[in-house]
Motif scaffolding. Sequence first.
Motif, PDB file in Angstrom:
ATOM      1  N   SER A 171      45.268  38.302  41.515  1.00 14.52           N
ATOM      2  CA  SER A 171      46.650  38.648  41.146  1.00 14.52           C
ATOM      3  C   SER A 171      46.941  40.097  41.530  1.00 14.52           C
ATOM      4  N   ALA A 172      45.975  40.971  41.230  1.00 20.29           N
ATOM      5  CA  ALA A 172      46.149  42.392  41.556  1.00 20.29           C
ATOM      6  C   ALA A 172      46.292  42.600  43.058  1.00 20.29           C
ATOM      7  N   ARG A 180      53.850  46.134  44.396  1.00 20.19           N
ATOM      8  CA  ARG A 180      54.018  46.249  42.932  1.00 20.19           C
ATOM      9  C   ARG A 180      52.734  46.844  42.351  1.00 20.19           C
ATOM     10  N   ARG A 181      52.537  48.117  42.635  1.00 23.70           N
ATOM     11  CA  ARG A 181      51.274  48.786  42.324  1.00 23.70           C
ATOM     12  C   ARG A 181      51.036  48.947  40.832  1.00 23.70           C
ATOM     13  N   LYS A 186      47.552  47.351  36.180  1.00 25.19           N
ATOM     14  CA  LYS A 186      47.359  46.756  34.852  1.00 25.19           C
ATOM     15  C   LYS A 186      46.324  45.627  34.908  1.00 25.19           C
ATOM     16  N   LYS A 187      46.357  44.859  36.000  1.00 23.12           N
ATOM     17  CA  LYS A 187      45.371  43.782  36.170  1.00 23.12           C
ATOM     18  C   LYS A 187      43.969  44.374  36.340  1.00 23.12           C
ATOM     19  N   TYR A 188      43.869  45.442  37.156  1.00 25.76           N
ATOM     20  CA  TYR A 188      42.574  46.092  37.347  1.00 25.76           C
ATOM     21  C   TYR A 188      42.060  46.674  36.030  1.00 25.76           C
ATOM     22  N   GLU A 189      42.961  47.223  35.247  1.00 32.85           N
ATOM     23  CA  GLU A 189      42.569  47.803  33.958  1.00 32.85           C
ATOM     24  C   GLU A 189      42.045  46.731  32.999  1.00 32.85           C
ATOM     25  N   LEU A 205      37.489  49.514  39.010  1.00 34.08           N
ATOM     26  CA  LEU A 205      37.383  50.928  38.648  1.00 34.08           C
ATOM     27  C   LEU A 205      37.806  51.836  39.800  1.00 34.08           C
ATOM     28  N   SER A 206      37.350  51.492  41.008  1.00 38.69           N
ATOM     29  CA  SER A 206      37.703  52.325  42.169  1.00 38.69           C
ATOM     30  C   SER A 206      39.202  52.293  42.439  1.00 38.69           C
ATOM     31  N   LYS A 207      39.829  51.126  42.209  1.00 37.82           N
ATOM     32  CA  LYS A 207      41.278  51.015  42.389  1.00 37.82           C
ATOM     33  C   LYS A 207      42.024  51.853  41.354  1.00 37.82           C
TER      34      LYS A 207
END
Length: 225
Positions: A171-172, A180-181, A186-189, A205-207
């Motif tokens: 999704s991210a 839509r960064r 939020k997805k990565y978090e 984490l890197s993102k």
Amino acid sequence: LFRSYERVRDYFQENRKTVSLALALTVLVIVLVAGLLLYNRSLTEQASVLEYEGYKLYHNLYQQDGRNEEKALREALEKFQEAYDKKSSPTRLLYIAYTQYRLGQNEDALKTLNRFVEKYSDNKDLLPLAYFKIATIQLEEGKKEEALKTLETLYNLKGSPFLKDLALYESARILEGMGRRDEATKKYELIAKDYPESPYFQLALSKIKQEKPEKEAEKKGKSEK
């Protein structure tokens, strides 16, 4: 004991037709049930053999006979379909969809996957696989919003822990590609917070780290203006 025997004998003589009919019906039911059990067992065995043949073709275990991949997959699809027709099962239906997908039959694969979702909605082990494949096909066809909705459904599945981190990660990636960064972050978090054992944890984490300086630079640029 003798009196009991006499009572049974008298009853039988008085109701001979009824008792004989009842006995005949009982024997008939027993024969029918035994026949159905044997037939069902035979179908199950035949379906299992066909499924295994399809499995070997799908995974290219016949490498020595020189048959090409497309031919093997077409034969696999026939085996899986025959197996499912003899004895339906979620595994067989999912293999049908996956084989259709590998043959490039996306429309048929989607129909089969939607059928799977409707028929086996309580199968918490395989349902995530079906939803993820649906999202994959939707994304390949450029239907990003539909793919996002499908991945959201996968992520929110109750009773199944499978592929939730993958649903968030995909999704991210889609959201990033759409510009839509903030939504992607939020997805990565969520991955970083809830799935520390995920193979996507370090990528997430890197993102997140990459996004922070970019946001700070954007804020600084706006304030300078």
